[in-house]
Design a protein around this motif. Structure first.
Motif, PDB file in Angstrom:
ATOM      1  N   VAL A   1     -54.422  -2.015 -68.954  1.00 55.66           N
ATOM      2  CA  VAL A   1     -53.071  -1.855 -68.399  1.00 55.66           C
ATOM      3  C   VAL A   1     -52.685  -0.382 -68.389  1.00 55.66           C
ATOM      4  N   LEU A   2     -52.971   0.323 -69.489  1.00 52.59           N
ATOM      5  CA  LEU A   2     -52.638   1.743 -69.562  1.00 52.59           C
ATOM      6  C   LEU A   2     -53.386   2.532 -68.481  1.00 52.59           C
ATOM      7  N   ALA A   3     -54.682   2.257 -68.312  1.00 54.63           N
ATOM      8  CA  ALA A   3     -55.458   2.969 -67.293  1.00 54.63           C
ATOM      9  C   ALA A   3     -54.881   2.720 -65.899  1.00 54.63           C
ATOM     10  N   ASP A   4     -54.470   1.490 -65.646  1.00 47.88           N
ATOM     11  CA  ASP A   4     -53.893   1.143 -64.348  1.00 47.88           C
ATOM     12  C   ASP A   4     -52.568   1.868 -64.130  1.00 47.88           C
ATOM     13  N   LEU A   5     -51.738   1.942 -65.174  1.00 43.86           N
ATOM     14  CA  LEU A   5     -50.443   2.622 -65.052  1.00 43.86           C
ATOM     15  C   LEU A   5     -50.639   4.132 -64.821  1.00 43.86           C
ATOM     16  N   ILE A   6     -51.602   4.741 -65.516  1.00 42.16           N
ATOM     17  CA  ILE A   6     -51.870   6.169 -65.324  1.00 42.16           C
ATOM     18  C   ILE A   6     -52.345   6.446 -63.896  1.00 42.16           C
ATOM     19  N   GLU A   7     -53.168   5.564 -63.386  1.00 40.03           N
ATOM     20  CA  GLU A   7     -53.692   5.765 -62.031  1.00 40.03           C
ATOM     21  C   GLU A   7     -52.574   5.718 -60.993  1.00 40.03           C
ATOM     22  N   ARG A   8     -51.620   4.801 -61.193  1.00 44.96           N
ATOM     23  CA  ARG A   8     -50.515   4.703 -60.226  1.00 44.96           C
ATOM     24  C   ARG A   8     -49.393   5.697 -60.530  1.00 44.96           C
ATOM     25  N   TRP A   9     -49.391   6.177 -61.759  1.00 40.22           N
ATOM     26  CA  TRP A   9     -48.432   7.143 -62.271  1.00 40.22           C
ATOM     27  C   TRP A   9     -46.985   6.743 -62.046  1.00 40.22           C
ATOM     28  N   GLU A  10     -46.074   7.716 -61.934  1.00 39.62           N
ATOM     29  CA  GLU A  10     -44.637   7.440 -61.977  1.00 39.62           C
ATOM     30  C   GLU A  10     -44.135   6.693 -60.748  1.00 39.62           C
ATOM     31  N   TYR A  11     -43.515   5.570 -60.971  1.00 34.28           N
ATOM     32  CA  TYR A  11     -42.694   4.926 -59.960  1.00 34.28           C
ATOM     33  C   TYR A  11     -41.580   4.213 -60.706  1.00 34.28           C
ATOM     34  N   GLU A  12     -40.717   3.487 -60.004  1.00 31.67           N
ATOM     35  CA  GLU A  12     -39.440   3.089 -60.584  1.00 31.67           C
ATOM     36  C   GLU A  12     -39.522   2.260 -61.865  1.00 31.67           C
ATOM     37  N   ILE A  13     -40.584   1.485 -62.056  1.00 30.71           N
ATOM     38  CA  ILE A  13     -40.602   0.625 -63.238  1.00 30.71           C
ATOM     39  C   ILE A  13     -41.614   1.081 -64.297  1.00 30.71           C
ATOM     40  N   VAL A  14     -42.059   2.353 -64.211  1.00 29.37           N
ATOM     41  CA  VAL A  14     -42.960   2.918 -65.223  1.00 29.37           C
ATOM     42  C   VAL A  14     -42.497   4.335 -65.548  1.00 29.37           C
ATOM     43  N   GLU A  15     -42.532   4.686 -66.838  1.00 30.62           N
ATOM     44  CA  GLU A  15     -42.192   6.053 -67.244  1.00 30.62           C
ATOM     45  C   GLU A  15     -43.096   6.463 -68.406  1.00 30.62           C
ATOM     46  N   PHE A  16     -43.674   7.678 -68.309  1.00 30.90           N
ATOM     47  CA  PHE A  16     -44.516   8.231 -69.367  1.00 30.90           C
ATOM     48  C   PHE A  16     -43.837   9.438 -70.006  1.00 30.90           C
ATOM     49  N   LYS A  17     -43.973   9.566 -71.333  1.00 34.10           N
ATOM     50  CA  LYS A  17     -43.478  10.733 -72.055  1.00 34.10           C
ATOM     51  C   LYS A  17     -44.500  11.129 -73.116  1.00 34.10           C
ATOM     52  N   GLU A  18     -44.577  12.458 -73.372  1.00 34.98           N
ATOM     53  CA  GLU A  18     -45.495  12.914 -74.419  1.00 34.98           C
ATOM     54  C   GLU A  18     -44.988  12.504 -75.796  1.00 34.98           C
ATOM     55  N   ALA A  19     -43.753  12.893 -76.119  1.00 35.02           N
ATOM     56  CA  ALA A  19     -43.133  12.509 -77.399  1.00 35.02           C
ATOM     57  C   ALA A  19     -44.092  12.711 -78.559  1.00 35.02           C
ATOM     58  N   LYS A  20     -44.643  13.916 -78.672  1.00 35.42           N
ATOM     59  CA  LYS A  20     -45.614  14.173 -79.745  1.00 35.42           C
ATOM     60  C   LYS A  20     -44.985  14.014 -81.126  1.00 35.42           C
ATOM     61  N   GLY A  21     -43.696  14.291 -81.203  1.00 44.29           N
ATOM     62  CA  GLY A  21     -42.995  14.102 -82.467  1.00 44.29           C
ATOM     63  C   GLY A  21     -42.009  12.959 -82.360  1.00 44.29           C
ATOM     64  N   ASN A  22     -40.719  13.290 -82.316  1.00 46.48           N
ATOM     65  CA  ASN A  22     -39.683  12.264 -82.199  1.00 46.48           C
ATOM     66  C   ASN A  22     -39.277  12.120 -80.736  1.00 46.48           C
ATOM     67  N   TYR A  23     -38.390  11.160 -80.457  1.00 45.33           N
ATOM     68  CA  TYR A  23     -37.852  11.016 -79.103  1.00 45.33           C
ATOM     69  C   TYR A  23     -36.430  10.511 -79.220  1.00 45.33           C
TER      70      TYR A  23
ATOM     71  N   PHE B   1     -42.368   1.658 -70.549  1.00 46.87           N
ATOM     72  CA  PHE B   1     -41.991   2.979 -71.037  1.00 46.87           C
ATOM     73  C   PHE B   1     -43.064   3.359 -72.051  1.00 46.87           C
ATOM     74  N   VAL B   2     -43.834   4.417 -71.758  1.00 52.64           N
ATOM     75  CA  VAL B   2     -45.036   4.734 -72.536  1.00 52.64           C
ATOM     76  C   VAL B   2     -44.891   6.106 -73.190  1.00 52.64           C
ATOM     77  N   LEU B   3     -45.140   6.167 -74.487  1.00 47.81           N
ATOM     78  CA  LEU B   3     -45.107   7.426 -75.232  1.00 47.81           C
ATOM     79  C   LEU B   3     -46.515   7.798 -75.670  1.00 47.81           C
ATOM     80  N   GLY B   4     -46.833   9.108 -75.580  1.00 43.02           N
ATOM     81  CA  GLY B   4     -48.132   9.590 -76.026  1.00 43.02           C
ATOM     82  C   GLY B   4     -49.076   9.915 -74.895  1.00 43.02           C
ATOM     83  N   VAL B   5     -48.532  10.176 -73.692  1.00 39.18           N
ATOM     84  CA  VAL B   5     -49.341  10.526 -72.523  1.00 39.18           C
ATOM     85  C   VAL B   5     -48.820  11.846 -71.953  1.00 39.18           C
ATOM     86  N   SER B   6     -49.726  12.711 -71.546  1.00 43.55           N
ATOM     87  CA  SER B   6     -49.373  14.028 -71.031  1.00 43.55           C
ATOM     88  C   SER B   6     -48.455  13.921 -69.817  1.00 43.55           C
ATOM     89  N   GLU B   7     -47.508  14.855 -69.715  1.00 43.08           N
ATOM     90  CA  GLU B   7     -46.604  14.900 -68.564  1.00 43.08           C
ATOM     91  C   GLU B   7     -47.018  15.982 -67.568  1.00 43.08           C
TER      92      GLU B   7
END
Length: 568
Positions: free
Chosen positions: A17-39, A65-71
């Protein structure tokens, strides 16, 4: 796929699922954040609202909503330390989000995975966000959000109108995709048959049902349609091993809190819900409570803090009326002197005062089939009077009325009390056993310092139930007092000798022994006032001698000056 993972891991599908979301990247129902520390929690809440609303408009069940992926331009796992440590940290974060969303909605699930990128293990958190409920956009702190590209923006009024105009359907009657008869719990189905026969209580119905197969029985009750399993059937009778068939598996949680507010214990319960309330009842501490409901009561009443029927009714109401599409959980929080129960979904009557009126009829049921099935299985009241009975139970115990909390549009909470709060209120109820529930409700608000209307206060004052100057009013002690003549009569009335003997026996059972002075102290104020001190002493000597001769008590020493009385 730009990362590696253990394909034999139990949650291997989420790496896909994660690989599929990264491939399609940002659209209205998916969001990625690095959040290396807090958020920031407030920012996470805004994304929750935006993704939930967009999922509804795109007819999707959920978003991510995914944390821990490069922006950066190239997307790859970088790892996050957000809420790292005890699993309870993520559970607490789910709760924090529910406090600011519509109807207490929160994440359907939080999946923690560890993809390997360039030889380094990266912790990634995947937050599964439910679609906004039919006809109800999701808010964060009373504001609606949406997505515009990678940005968060206010939800346009036209989109709000689109969501609100959606047709309300009976979720419980809908077919659960992929669920079949073998996904139900055989023991739960057997229990459902037994409860149904108990409810119907007709020999010809029993004969008919006992000849049916499980599928025929469930089809008769519309829990199965054309061989397919409904949501209602899975909620009540589902095998817990297959709860993943729900986009959000229904759960209930019991939590025990200490006097200091710290969480002492907890347990999570899954389907089948037909038997889950019995399991929760076994967790609850239901201590004995002693109290004096009237000024003239000579010894206290004893009762359990909570009526078990009342707790069952409230929990089963939560099962029947929860909004399961929100992905929330039913909670029972147990404190020293009260229990709070919450469930996702707004309170359809809007105000509890409506429910307390004679002849009340509900506007509609959120889960019509589920509610009808629970009536058939004798789990909830058939006449829509369960809440009224809950209030009557508390009234008859002279306890405070339940408090309903509608502060969240998307969550209903009720608090029931296991002790009295105000002696005057308790005495008034004792002296007016037939007081209408609507009047008790008003008086209860007064004892808790809650506001009531001027007209309601005037009515209570006319009944001599309140004192003070509006709005600073309080329950009146006068109405619970007896006249001087009544007081004098009671104080001079001699009780049956057995009453005094029972007091002595009860004291000895509790404290094992008592000397003459202790027994004198126990009985003195309860003897008629018209007796002189010498007559009272002779009465006490007579009682003790009579009990000794009857073989009930003996002295523990031949020394009459130092001996004590004990049970024989």
């Amino acid at each position: 796929m730009n990362f590696e993972y253990d394909r034999s891991a139990p949650n291997a599908q989420y790496y896909e699922v994660l690989a599929d979301l990264i491939e399609r990247w940002e659209y209205e129902i998916v969001e990625f954040k690095e959040a290396k520390g807090n958020y920031n929690t407030d920012r996470a809440g805004q994304y929750f609202s935006a993704i939930s609303n967009e999922a509804n408009l795109k007819h999707q069940q959920y978003g991510w909503f995914v944390l821990g992926v490069s922006e950066s331009q190239e997307k790859y796992p970088v790892g996050t330390n957000f809420k790292r440590g005890e699993p309870s940290l993520l559970e607490k974060f789910k709760y924090e989000i529910s406090q600011g969303t519509t109807d207490g909605a929160t994440y359907l699930d939080i999946i923690e995975i560890a993809p390997v990128y360039q030889g380094r293990v990266c912790r990634v958190l995947m937050f599964k966000i439910p679609s906004a409920a039919t006809g109800m956009p999701t808010a964060w702190k009373n504001r609606y959000y949406a997505r515009s590209g990678e940005s968060i923006v206010p939800l346009l009024q036209i989109k709000i109108d689109i969501i609100r105009s959606q047709e309300r359907m009976d979720w419980s009657r809908q077919i659960l995709e992929g669920a079949r008869l073998e996904h139900l719990d055989p023991d739960a189905v057997k229990l459902a048959k037994a409860k149904y026969l108990e409810k119907m209580n007709r020999p010809h119905i029993a004969e008919e049902v006992l000849q049916m197969t499980d599928e025929q029985f469930l089809t008769k009750l519309k829990l199965m349609i054309d061989g397919k399993v409904t949501n209602a059937a899975m909620v009540l009778l589902g095998n817990p091993d297959f709860d993943y068939l729900f986009s959000t598996p229904p759960t209930m949680m019991w939590r025990l809190y200490g006097a200091d507010g710290a969480n002492r214990d907890y347990a999570i319960f899954t389907i089948p819900f037909i038997s889950v309330v019995d399991k929760i009842m076994m967790k609850i501490r239901n201590l004995t409570y002693r109290y004096m409901p009237n000024q003239m009561t000579l010894f206290p009443l004893e009762t359990k803090q909570y009526d078990l029927w009342m707790l069952r009714e409230l929990l089963n109401n939560c099962i029947a009326h929860s909004n399961y599409q929100l992905g929330g959980r039913i909670y029972l929080n147990e404190f020293d002197e009260q229990i709070t129960i919450t469930n996702p979904g707004e309170f359809l009557p809007e105000k509890v005062e409506k429910v307390l009126r004679p002849g009340y009829n509900p506007p509609f049921y959120r889960n019509q089939l589920l509610a009808a099935s629970m009536v058939n299985f004798n789990m909830i009241d058939t006449q829509s009077s369960g809440i009224q009975k809950v209030y009557r139970i508390q009234r008859d115990k002279y306890f405070p009325m339940p408090d309903y909390d509608f502060s969240s549009e998307m969550q209903v909470g009720v608090t029931v009390y296991g002790k009295s709060l105000n002696e005057a209120y308790m005495h008034i109820l004792f002296d007016h056993p037939e007081m209408p529930l609507e009047t008790v409700f008003l008086l209860d608000r007064v004892q808790k310092g809650r506001e009531i209307s001027k007209e309601a206060a005037d009515y209570l004052r006319k009944q001599k139930m309140i004192e003070g100057r509006y709005p600073k009013i309080y329950p009146s002690a006068e109405t619970s007092k007896v006249t001087n003549e009544e007081t004098k009569y009671i104080r001079n009335k001699a009780f049956d000798d057995q009453y005094y003997k029972d007091l002595i026996l009860q004291y000895l059972r509790t404290y094992q022994k008592a000397n003459k002075a202790k027994i004198r102290e126990l009985l003195w104020d309860k003897l008629p006032e018209i007796l002189s001190d010498a007559q009272k002493n002779r009465k006490i000597n007579y009682l003790l001698t009579s009990m000794r001769e009857a073989g009930l008590i003996v002295t523990d020493s031949p020394n009459q000056q130092k001996c004590s009385w004990v049970l024989k």
